[in-house]
Design a protein around this motif. Structure first.
Motif, short mmCIF file in Angstrom:
data_model
loop_
_atom_site.label_atom_id
_atom_site.label_comp_id
_atom_site.label_asym_id
_atom_site.label_seq_id
_atom_site.Cartn_x
_atom_site.Cartn_y
_atom_site.Cartn_z
N TYR A 254 0.79 -1.21 0.10
CA TYR A 254 -0.03 -0.24 0.03
C TYR A 254 0.76 1.38 0.04
O TYR A 254 0.51 2.20 0.50
N ASP A 255 2.15 0.98 -0.58
CA ASP A 255 2.88 2.60 -0.87
C ASP A 255 2.12 3.33 -2.15
O ASP A 255 2.80 3.06 -3.26
N PHE A 256 1.09 3.87 -2.04
CA PHE A 256 0.61 4.31 -3.13
C PHE A 256 1.36 5.41 -3.91
O PHE A 256 1.44 5.60 -5.08
N ASP A 257 2.02 6.24 -3.18
CA ASP A 257 2.76 7.12 -3.96
C ASP A 257 3.82 6.62 -4.68
O ASP A 257 4.07 6.98 -5.79
N SER A 258 4.20 5.39 -4.48
CA SER A 258 5.55 4.75 -5.35
C SER A 258 4.83 4.30 -6.51
O SER A 258 5.33 4.08 -7.71
#
Length: 306
Positions: A254-258
């Motif tokens: 859930y590292d959405f920015d990446s």
């Protein structure tokens, strides 16, 4: 200078036949090149005019617009041109869009921890095998993240299919239309169905275990909406626990920015998501489905799920 031009420049002194024999050129090819010179000149003039328009759009965007967005701007001003031609002309004049890379941190260092010594002293050459090893730590599209994105994409596809049916039945509510980007509010049912299929195509990529790479601007818009929706779903702990069952846990979940750095080549689609955009007239957004030249075309006979 190309071979045709060389023959043309020297044919008065040596003759076309002899020159073509010497340089290994078919005379028919030379005469075809000679006959089509006016067409090439006209195409060159058109490319020069297109290059001037592209420079204006690129400058007004502060150098941020790439091929898809510049193509869309040209279409909006009545200049119908294929994105492949725009890409060719932009390469010729040395222009490219800005690729935004969102900064993200994958490691939070402990300032009190002892520094690990550099035993190699930055020298990674090895005279024999198995004496020095080099590794890299990167984030990836993890199973939990991919599962959440696929769930979000399926839900959005169903919503768009529902909206398409409502538009066909002439009873689409204002609330239903508000779920779409403002610029799409005036589109016909078939356009909305194609957008629904864009979500489904990205979901199929996820189910096949591959990264969902957008094949056209419609899919690029759809992928951004999927990530936004998945990030909102991520705040629901009970729902998330259901999705996480049986899937491995990693530090990069859930590292959405990446994901924007991982899955997007540029940010040309951002303008289409603005709530301030006026609805486009029916049929004016068909260019969103023009295939990106960097990827293979999806199966044209794949049809619709609904």
């Amino acid at each position: 200078m190309n071979r045709f031009q060389f023959v043309d420049d020297h044919q008065r002194h040596h003759g076309v036949k002899r020159l073509c024999q010497v340089i290994g050129l078919a005379r028919s090819s030379y005469y075809h090149w000679k006959a089509t010179a006016p067409d090439r000149d006209a195409r060159g003039a058109h490319d020069a005019d297109l290059a001037a328009r592209i420079r204006v759009i690129h400058r007004e965007s502060d150098g941020t617009y790439g091929v898809p967005r510049i193509t869309a701007e040209l279409h909006d001003t009545g200049h119908r041109v294929n994105h492949k031609r725009v890409a060719r002309v932009m390469r010729g004049i040395g222009l490219a869009g800005l690729r935004l890379r969102r900064r993200h941190r994958t490691t939070l260092a402990d300032p009190t921890a002892a520094k690990v010594p550099d035993l190699l002293e930055r020298d990674f050459t090895a005279d024999t095998p198995n004496t020095r090893y080099v590794g890299d730590i990167t984030s990836d599209l993890t199973p939990r993240t991919a599962n959440l994105l696929a769930t979000s994409g399926s839900m959005l596809a169903n919503q768009y299919f529902d909206r398409a049916k409502s538009i066909s039945d002439r009873n689409a509510s204002a609330a239903e239309l508000e779920l779409m980007p403002a610029i799409m509010h005036g589109q016909r049912a078939e356009f909305v169905r194609r957008m629904a299929r864009a979500f489904d195509d990205l979901v199929d990529d996820l189910h096949d275990g591959v990264e969902p790479r957008p094949h056209d601007m419609a899919e690029q818009i759809a992928l951004d909406l999927i990530i936004q929706d998945a990030e909102a779903m991520h705040t629901d702990a009970d729902m998330l626990n259901t999705f996480d069952q049986g899937l491995p846990n990693t530090p990069y979940d859930y590292d959405f920015d990446s994901l924007y750095d991982l899955l997007f080549e540029d940010s040309d689609h951002i303008g289409y998501l603005s709530s301030k955009r006026a609805p486009a007239a029916p049929g004016e957004l068909e260019h969103l489905f023009e295939q990106f030249c960097s990827l293979d075309e999806r199966d044209p006979d794949r049809g619709f799920r609904r």
